[in-house]
Design a protein around this motif. Structure first.
Motif: not given
Length: 285
Positions: A42-43, A48-57
């Protein structure tokens, strides 16, 4: 590996390594794996073109699935992930990066961050050196940190000879971090705000409601616009399609200097997340 900012409606800022990062990204903190594919899809559809994640998520795999399903060219995407605390240290960082990249299904990463300093473990400098080696090998475009204080930043800069491009910190109208933002500005470090809406706690504030009425926008849009006008990069999150779209629609209006100042005056030094000086969860044993 340079993000093509002209392909997005979102303005970008130039980082201290010459790369660019969109000012608005989509965060997936506390987005469960079963929600992540649809939320990221959806984003991306919204713009949106920038996605922010993390291994702990625990949702890197699903983020990668959504990126591939979008059909968007890789150079139109800006992907950030973060190294978790238990993986700090030179060799452990290299292994953790490989694992994140396998889950994401990417050939290179736009931005890799140390999630927390965990000063008690005394490994964040070695961790940053490992990230420097990954950058030199062309596997990461830019390297930065998250939740670092001025003292942590000064040590990294002094001992590695490289200034992080970004420090991603808790930042919202009740925690405006003026001193740290000033240090960032002096050293060319981009300030990236996590929990930009204070986990929703600021949206019922009377001042923000008044400004929202003045400009004919929602409180969330007003707060996100405040971030943009302060010069912050910001990464709101939601799993609700209407709110994902609402949070993106902040580039066709401006706040006055007075409105920005009124929102900034809500500063209370109030955190919704851990204190970087004392947080040790997941630290190496």
């Amino acid at each position: 590996m340079t993000f093509r900012s002209e392909t997005s409606a979102v303005p970008s800022i130039v980082l201290n390594d010459g790369q660019v990062i969109p000012k608005l990204g989509f965060g997936v903190f506390e987005v469960t794996p079963d929600q992540a594919v649809d939320a990221v899809a959806t984003a991306l559809e919204v713009g949106y073109r920038s996605i922010d994640t993390a291994s702990v998520y625990g949702n890197e795999t699903e983020v990668g699935q959504a990126l591939r399903a979008s059909g968007l060219p890789r150079d139109q995407l800006y992907i950030t992930t973060k190294l978790w605390n238990a993986d700090q240290g030179y060799d452990a960082t290299l292994r953790a990066f490989d694992a994140s990249m396998e889950r994401l299904g990417l050939d290179y990463l736009d931005l890799y961050l140390i999630h927390w300093p965990i000063a008690s473990a005394n490994l964040y400098v070695d961790t940053f050196r490992a990230m420097q080696s990954l950058k030199a090998a062309g596997r990461i475009t830019s390297i930065g940190v998250s939740n670092f204080t001025r003292a942590h930043l000064e040590r990294v800069i002094a001992e590695t000879g490289e200034t992080p491009v970004v420090n991603q910190i808790e930042l919202h109208p009740r925690l405006t971090q003026p001193e740290l933002r000033a240090f960032h500005a002096e050293h060319g470090i981009a300030t990236e705000a996590w929990s930009p809406l204070g986990r929703g706690a600021v949206l019922d504030d009377a001042t923000i409601a008044a400004v929202a009425e003045e400009v004919g926008r929602t409180p969330a849009q007003v707060v996100l616009r405040w971030h943009i006008q302060l010069g912050n990069v910001t990464i709101p999150r939601s799993v609700t399609p209407s709110r994902i779209a609402e949070n993106f629609a902040i580039f066709d209006f401006e706040l006055t200097n007075d409105q920005v100042a009124r929102i900034s005056a809500l500063e209370k030094g109030s955190r919704v997340g851990p204190d970087p000086e004392t947080f040790t969860a997941g630290a190496p044993a």
